[in-house]
Enzyme design. Structure first.
Site, PDB file in Angstrom:
ATOM      1  N   GLU A 124      50.579  38.074  11.601  1.00  8.61           N
ATOM      2  CA  GLU A 124      51.077  37.494  12.855  1.00  8.61           C
ATOM      3  C   GLU A 124      51.093  38.555  13.928  1.00  8.61           C
ATOM      4  OE1 GLU A 124      54.745  35.293  13.242  1.00  8.61           O
ATOM      5  OE2 GLU A 124      54.547  34.561  11.182  1.00  8.61           O
TER       6      GLU A 124
HETATM    7  C1  BG6 Z   1      57.553  34.961  13.764  1.00 12.86           C
HETATM    8  C2  BG6 Z   1      57.655  33.707  12.931  1.00 12.86           C
HETATM    9  O1  BG6 Z   1      58.657  35.736  13.609  1.00 12.86           O
HETATM   10  O2  BG6 Z   1      57.512  34.787  15.144  1.00 12.86           O
HETATM   11  C3  BG6 Z   1      56.958  32.505  13.528  1.00 12.86           C
HETATM   12  O3  BG6 Z   1      57.186  33.934  11.633  1.00 12.86           O
HETATM   13  C4  BG6 Z   1      57.266  32.439  14.994  1.00 12.86           C
HETATM   14  O4  BG6 Z   1      57.360  31.351  12.828  1.00 12.86           O
HETATM   15  C5  BG6 Z   1      56.784  33.702  15.670  1.00 12.86           C
HETATM   16  O5  BG6 Z   1      56.771  31.307  15.623  1.00 12.86           O
HETATM   17  C6  BG6 Z   1      56.976  33.725  17.177  1.00 12.86           C
HETATM   18  O6  BG6 Z   1      58.306  33.421  17.476  1.00 12.86           O
HETATM   19  P1  BG6 Z   1      58.662  32.258  18.515  1.00 12.86           P
HETATM   20  O7  BG6 Z   1      60.131  32.171  18.508  1.00 12.86           O
HETATM   21  O8  BG6 Z   1      58.084  32.697  19.807  1.00 12.86           O
HETATM   22  O9  BG6 Z   1      58.004  31.027  17.994  1.00 12.86           O
END
Ligand code: BG6
Length: 490
Positions: free
Chosen positions: A386
């Site tokens: 991510e």
């Molecule tokens: C990560 C998570 O921490 O951040 C995701 O695993 C999440 O599920 C992503 O969507 C971004 O965070 P947000 O709150 O902007 O959706």
């Protein structure tokens, strides 16, 4: 001038999602209610700052059970991936994805978590998705539990605060490992094991008004049970999966910097870093580090361990580490600083970094530092599962979203991954968060968009759901096609 980047031929390129943020169809196909189905978009508290709205109380659960909880439950509708996955996967394939990270919604497979037999309709849905991906040459990376679990396990046991969740998880893990053993080579157990420090409901399905224990103790106790469940899933994977398949643990990596060279600040940064390293320390090494035991003791946290637990952890160490990386954190030695560990946004502003619209510090070099430090510490491959930029955006007069800011953000981070690879770090791949706009985890907003693909839907679930390509779509396609070489020329 940037040197030509050398991404290995085996490097996996793609995007990452979570079932509860994309699928929708929350009550179709025999699915049971999930903890994430109670998360609400709260226009009254979401104001562009970093307000998280995903804590849920027992009182709210009771109201929901009585049909009296009102609100905008955006995760229930997601972006309708459940019905549109073919179209979405075709777009991922057009970008040249070689991998796609997704999660399995546990309550689609075991609606309450407690059934003896799995729900065939749920299993068949993921068969169709995996088949579609594989038909396009895209390898699925599957997270077993990404911020959701059967709501019934929260109702009955108060979620992961109880050991009672371990056996249902192991059963679920064995079911999906067996069913998909020939379709999925890359597995992750839990999303961001360290989330419990930020939200024990989102991370572990715990209702804080249903326990007398202090929140830190709750977070670490729930984490202990997840460590055990994760280790048992790893052990099951070793028995079930064919050679070449791998299973990892995942954390949200936040690089921590001391505000000054003052030794007390450096020590403070080290201690905060340990609250992050704690998770891979246990998952990779199979035992609790001394600093954690000391912290539990000094903070008066009574974490219950069973005699068998150490052996379970030792028998279930992971093959690789998955990280999400969005930001770094600046800290100093001051009263109360320790209590702030685990927060997504640090109290100190780093004057060298810019912030996103949601106040997240942008620090690509921090990613290179993190990759090096994780590699130095563990010597196991690392998968950046991510990374991405959430932004409010709307199509221009030509109907297209011109997201140069996203291109800049992703390019800088990818360049740093390339540098880390040249430093000798074994990086398996990169999946950008939210390759298609999806529901925000933290705020349940649709307007916090991450995608290469725009989805026509607002915060209230209104819109045509039409998918369209942003500028970053073609940019990422070129990056993948050139295996990163185009990054130098942008
Ligand atoms: C990560 C998570 O921490 O951040 C995701 O695993 C999440 O599920 C992503 O969507 C971004 O965070 P947000 O709150 O902007 O959706």
């Amino acid at each position: 001038m940037t040197a030509r980047l050398e991404f290995p031929e085996t490097f996996l390129w793609g995007g990452a999602t979570a079932a509860n943020q994309i699928e929708g169809a929350y009550d179709e196909g025999g699915k049971g209610l999930s903890t994430s189905d109670l998360a609400r978009y709260r226009p009254d508290v979401v104001n562009g700052a970093d307000n998280f709205t995903f804590e849920v109380t027992g009182a709210e659960l009771d109201a929901a059970d009585a049909g009296e909880l009102e609100g905008i439950f955006a995760k229930r509708w997601g972006i309708d991936f459940y019905h549109r996955y073919r179209e979405d996967i075709a777009l991922f394939a057009e970008m040249g994805f070689t991998t796609f990270r997704m999660s399995i919604a546990w309550p689609r497979i075991y609606p309450t978590g407690l059934e003896d037999e799995p729900n065939e309709e749920g299993l068949a849905f993921y068969d169709r998705v995996f088949d579609e991906l594989l038909a396009h040459g895209i390898q699925p990376v599957v997270t077993m539990s990404h911020y959701e679990m059967p709501l019934e396990l929260t109702r009955r046991f108060n979620g992961w605060l109880s050991r009672e969740c371990i056996a249902p998880f192991e059963k679920f893990a064995r079911t999906v490992l067996t069913r998909y053993r020939d379709k999925v080579r890359y597995w992750l157990t839990f999303n961001e094991l360290n989330m419990n420090l930020t939200s024990v409901y989102t991370g572990a399905g715990v209702l804080m008004d249903r326990t007398d224990r202090p929140v830190r103790e709750v977070a670490y106790q729930a984490t202990h049970h997840q460590f055990l469940a994760s280790a048992l899933a790893v052990k099951a994977a070793r028995e079930i999966l064919p050679a070449g398949a791998v299973i990892g643990a995942m954390i949200n990596r936040i690089e921590v910097y001391p505000a000054t060279p003052k030794p007390a600040d450096v020590l403070q940064a080290m201690r905060e870093d340990q609250t992050n390293f704690f998770y891979p320390d246990v998952a990779v090494r199979g035992r609790y580090p001394g600093y954690a035991l000391r912290y539990f003791h000094d903070a008066g946290l009574n974490i219950e361990f069973a005699e068998t637990d150490q052996q379970i952890l030792a028998d279930g160490t992971v093959d690789y580490i998955g990280i999400s990386y969005y930001m770094s954190h600046l800290t100093e030695d001051r009263p109360g600083a320790q209590d702030e560990t685990g927060l997504l946004v640090g109290a100190l502003k780093n004057p060298h970094l810019t912030l996103t619209q949601w106040g997240w510090p942008v620090d690509p070099v921090g990613l290179r530092i993190s990759l090096n430090r994780l590699w130095d510490r563990y010597q196991v491959p690392i998968f950046v599962v991510e990374n991405g930029l959430g932004a409010e955006e709307a199509p221009g007069p030509d109907g297209i979203i011109h997201d140069q800011y996203r291109i800049d953000y992703l390019r800088e981070h990818l360049i740093q991954i390339g540098e880390a690879i040249r430093d000798g770090v074994d990086v398996m791949g990169y999946t950008a968060w939210g390759p298609i706009d999806l529901i925000s985890c933290g705020t349940s907003q649709m307007s916090k968009r991450y995608g290469f693909i725009h989805v026509d839907q607002d915060n209230y679930g209104q819109g045509t759901l039409r998918r369209s390509r942003k500028d970053s779509f073609g940019w990422y396609r070129d990056v993948i096609a050139s295996r990163g070489a185009s990054l130098a020329g942008d």
